[in-house]
Design a protein around this motif. Structure first.
Motif, PDB file in Angstrom:
ATOM      1  N   ALA A  46      -1.157   3.849 -13.815  1.00 57.40           N
ATOM      2  CA  ALA A  46      -0.103   4.749 -13.341  1.00 57.40           C
ATOM      3  C   ALA A  46       1.268   4.255 -13.775  1.00 57.40           C
ATOM      4  O   ALA A  46       2.128   5.038 -14.209  1.00 57.40           O
ATOM      5  CB  ALA A  46      -0.166   4.862 -11.817  1.00 57.40           C
ATOM      6  N   VAL A  47       1.480   2.941 -13.686  1.00 59.07           N
ATOM      7  CA  VAL A  47       2.758   2.338 -14.089  1.00 59.07           C
ATOM      8  C   VAL A  47       3.004   2.573 -15.571  1.00 59.07           C
ATOM      9  O   VAL A  47       4.121   2.910 -15.996  1.00 59.07           O
ATOM     10  CB  VAL A  47       2.768   0.823 -13.769  1.00 59.07           C
ATOM     11  CG1 VAL A  47       3.929   0.131 -14.466  1.00 59.07           C
ATOM     12  CG2 VAL A  47       2.849   0.604 -12.261  1.00 59.07           C
TER      13      VAL A  47
ATOM     14  N   PRO B  47       0.810  -1.228   0.000  1.00 56.88           N
ATOM     15  CA  PRO B  47       0.000   0.000   0.000  1.00 56.88           C
ATOM     16  C   PRO B  47       0.843   1.277   0.000  1.00 56.88           C
ATOM     17  O   PRO B  47       0.410   2.300  -0.532  1.00 56.88           O
ATOM     18  CB  PRO B  47      -0.828  -0.118   1.293  1.00 56.88           C
ATOM     19  CG  PRO B  47      -0.130  -1.139   2.121  1.00 56.88           C
ATOM     20  CD  PRO B  47       0.539  -2.066   1.168  1.00 56.88           C
ATOM     21  N   VAL B  48       2.032   1.222   0.592  1.00 55.83           N
ATOM     22  CA  VAL B  48       2.896   2.409   0.614  1.00 55.83           C
ATOM     23  C   VAL B  48       3.377   2.744  -0.789  1.00 55.83           C
ATOM     24  O   VAL B  48       3.293   3.890  -1.250  1.00 55.83           O
ATOM     25  CB  VAL B  48       4.111   2.200   1.562  1.00 55.83           C
ATOM     26  CG1 VAL B  48       5.064   3.389   1.476  1.00 55.83           C
ATOM     27  CG2 VAL B  48       3.636   2.015   2.993  1.00 55.83           C
ATOM     28  N   LEU B  49       3.875   1.721  -1.493  1.00 49.51           N
ATOM     29  CA  LEU B  49       4.344   1.931  -2.855  1.00 49.51           C
ATOM     30  C   LEU B  49       3.197   2.345  -3.779  1.00 49.51           C
ATOM     31  O   LEU B  49       3.345   3.261  -4.598  1.00 49.51           O
ATOM     32  CB  LEU B  49       4.998   0.662  -3.394  1.00 49.51           C
ATOM     33  CG  LEU B  49       6.373   0.279  -2.845  1.00 49.51           C
ATOM     34  CD1 LEU B  49       6.848  -1.003  -3.506  1.00 49.51           C
ATOM     35  CD2 LEU B  49       7.378   1.390  -3.069  1.00 49.51           C
ATOM     36  N   SER B  50       2.076   1.673  -3.641  1.00 53.36           N
ATOM     37  CA  SER B  50       0.915   1.999  -4.474  1.00 53.36           C
ATOM     38  C   SER B  50       0.490   3.446  -4.262  1.00 53.36           C
ATOM     39  O   SER B  50       0.246   4.189  -5.223  1.00 53.36           O
ATOM     40  CB  SER B  50      -0.265   1.078  -4.132  1.00 53.36           C
ATOM     41  OG  SER B  50       0.059  -0.268  -4.370  1.00 53.36           O
TER      42      SER B  50
ATOM     43  N   LEU C  99       0.549   6.544  -7.074  1.00 51.89           N
ATOM     44  CA  LEU C  99      -0.680   7.264  -7.427  1.00 51.89           C
ATOM     45  C   LEU C  99      -0.566   8.749  -7.073  1.00 51.89           C
ATOM     46  O   LEU C  99      -1.073   9.611  -7.805  1.00 51.89           O
ATOM     47  CB  LEU C  99      -1.880   6.635  -6.712  1.00 51.89           C
ATOM     48  CG  LEU C  99      -2.264   5.237  -7.211  1.00 51.89           C
ATOM     49  CD1 LEU C  99      -3.356   4.641  -6.341  1.00 51.89           C
ATOM     50  CD2 LEU C  99      -2.707   5.277  -8.672  1.00 51.89           C
ATOM     51  N   LYS C 100       0.127   9.054  -5.988  1.00 51.67           N
ATOM     52  CA  LYS C 100       0.331  10.456  -5.598  1.00 51.67           C
ATOM     53  C   LYS C 100       1.151  11.183  -6.657  1.00 51.67           C
ATOM     54  O   LYS C 100       0.839  12.312  -7.046  1.00 51.67           O
ATOM     55  CB  LYS C 100       1.043  10.525  -4.248  1.00 51.67           C
ATOM     56  CG  LYS C 100       1.337  11.953  -3.781  1.00 51.67           C
ATOM     57  CD  LYS C 100       2.109  11.957  -2.472  1.00 51.67           C
ATOM     58  CE  LYS C 100       2.470  13.386  -2.056  1.00 51.67           C
ATOM     59  NZ  LYS C 100       3.275  13.401  -0.800  1.00 51.67           N
TER      60      LYS C 100
ATOM     61  N   LYS D  38      -8.273  12.039 -12.704  1.00 48.52           N
ATOM     62  CA  LYS D  38      -7.520  11.402 -11.627  1.00 48.52           C
ATOM     63  C   LYS D  38      -7.309   9.919 -11.954  1.00 48.52           C
ATOM     64  O   LYS D  38      -8.226   9.226 -12.378  1.00 48.52           O
ATOM     65  CB  LYS D  38      -8.265  11.541 -10.300  1.00 48.52           C
ATOM     66  CG  LYS D  38      -7.498  10.966  -9.122  1.00 48.52           C
ATOM     67  CD  LYS D  38      -8.251  11.179  -7.808  1.00 48.52           C
ATOM     68  CE  LYS D  38      -7.462  10.590  -6.655  1.00 48.52           C
ATOM     69  NZ  LYS D  38      -8.147  10.778  -5.347  1.00 48.52           N
ATOM     70  N   ILE D  39      -6.086   9.448 -11.726  1.00 47.33           N
ATOM     71  CA  ILE D  39      -5.749   8.038 -11.968  1.00 47.33           C
ATOM     72  C   ILE D  39      -5.852   7.284 -10.644  1.00 47.33           C
ATOM     73  O   ILE D  39      -5.236   7.661  -9.653  1.00 47.33           O
ATOM     74  CB  ILE D  39      -4.315   7.897 -12.529  1.00 47.33           C
ATOM     75  CG1 ILE D  39      -4.154   8.707 -13.812  1.00 47.33           C
ATOM     76  CG2 ILE D  39      -3.977   6.425 -12.757  1.00 47.33           C
ATOM     77  CD1 ILE D  39      -5.030   8.275 -14.940  1.00 47.33           C
ATOM     78  N   ASP D  40      -6.662   6.227 -10.624  1.00 45.24           N
ATOM     79  CA  ASP D  40      -6.773   5.431  -9.393  1.00 45.24           C
ATOM     80  C   ASP D  40      -6.370   3.975  -9.621  1.00 45.24           C
ATOM     81  O   ASP D  40      -6.526   3.129  -8.743  1.00 45.24           O
ATOM     82  CB  ASP D  40      -8.185   5.501  -8.799  1.00 45.24           C
ATOM     83  CG  ASP D  40      -9.264   5.124  -9.810  1.00 45.24           C
ATOM     84  OD1 ASP D  40      -8.915   4.555 -10.876  1.00 45.24           O
ATOM     85  OD2 ASP D  40     -10.445   5.403  -9.544  1.00 45.24           O
TER      86      ASP D  40
END
Length: 281
Positions: A81-82, A54-57, A61-62, A74-76
């Motif tokens: 994102a990758v 979750p930290v990396l994800s 996303l941030k 917004k990209i969720d």
């Protein structure tokens, strides 16, 4: 002068930080970087791997939703994102999150440290676009690791905290203090950490020599440029974050040397600095 430390010099630095364990690359970051080094990385597998953390994800996303990318929606989705970030940017984000995660604690001053590191890295990347022989991702990675040796020395002596907080303004005398206090200094320790994280040699050497008072000892023009970018971004970010307008000779010299080496005008860099600080907050 040999710019690469001898085995004896490295052993001296290891001895100086004895009892302090250097942080290692998180397993998930290692796996993701391994996939990224392939000629044709599997984006689906990368996204699935990153989604487990979750930290990396959250970090990815941030970044992709920051004003820097200027996306209309917004990209969720981590996979999207990758794809949008691209390999070089993705590696930088992964290393940033992994390094921060491995060296984090509950001390609020760590957030200040990492905000400054992120701003320095972003500023260095921006300045690199104006320098013909340095890639922005090289500059970013070097800027990110630049002062990580400070955190290791803080583990050795919490009393060092007050001195390290003044480091951006007193870049030369801080290293002298460290040598007297620890029989090593944060550039040396940062170099060891960069080696252990397999940072490219050019970046590792720039970390080692980022407090150099002169560029004359460096024959490699690319190394000279990268060190100058580090010193310049370091100084400009420190000024932008400073709550006072007091000029200190050491700090001014640090910046002046770099501007002269890179043949840049400080007035042309203001937008880069402001953007870097804003995006890292």
């Amino acid at each position: 002068m040999d710019i690469i430390p001898s085995k004896e010099e490295l052993q001296k630095t290891y001895a100086a930080i004895k009892g302090i364990e250097l942080p290692t690359v998180p397993d998930i970051v290692q796996k993701a970087n391994s996939e990224l080094t392939k000629p044709d990385p599997n984006i689906g597998e990368l996204a699935e791997l990153i989604s487990k953390d979750p930290v990396l994800s959250g970090q990815i996303l941030k970044v992709i939703n920051s004003p820097f990318y200027g996306l209309s929606k917004k990209i969720d989705s981590v996979q999207k994102a990758v794809m949008l970030l691209g390999q070089k940017n993705l590696k930088n984000v992964l290393m940033t999150a992994g390094l921060r995660q491995s060296m984090q604690d509950n001390d609020d001053s760590r957030k200040t440290f990492w905000d400054r590191a992120a701003a320095t890295a972003a500023c260095a990347s921006g300045i690199a676009t104006l320098v013909h022989n340095i890639e922005p991702d090289e500059a970013y990675m070097t800027g990110l690791f630049l002062d990580t040796g400070v955190l290791v020395l803080l583990e050795k002596s919490p009393a060092y905290k007050r001195v390290s907080a003044n480091q951006p303004i007193y870049p030369f005398s801080t290293v002298v203090f460290e040598d007297n206090k620890f029989d090593t200094n944060h550039p040396n320790v940062g170099y060891l950490l960069a080696l252990s994280w397999k940072i490219p040699d050019l970046c590792s050497l720039a970390i080692l020599h980022h407090h150099a008072e002169s560029y004359d000892i460096f024959e490699d023009s690319k190394l000279r440029a990268l060190i100058a970018i580090m010193q310049l971004s370091y100084a400009l970010v420190a000024e932008e974050l400073s709550e006072t307008q007091i000029e200190v000779e050491e700090h001014t010299r640090f910046k002046s040397n770099a501007l002269n080496e890179l043949l840049l005008d400080e007035n042309d860099l203001q937008d880069i600095v402001v953007s870097a600080v804003r995006e890292s907050a």
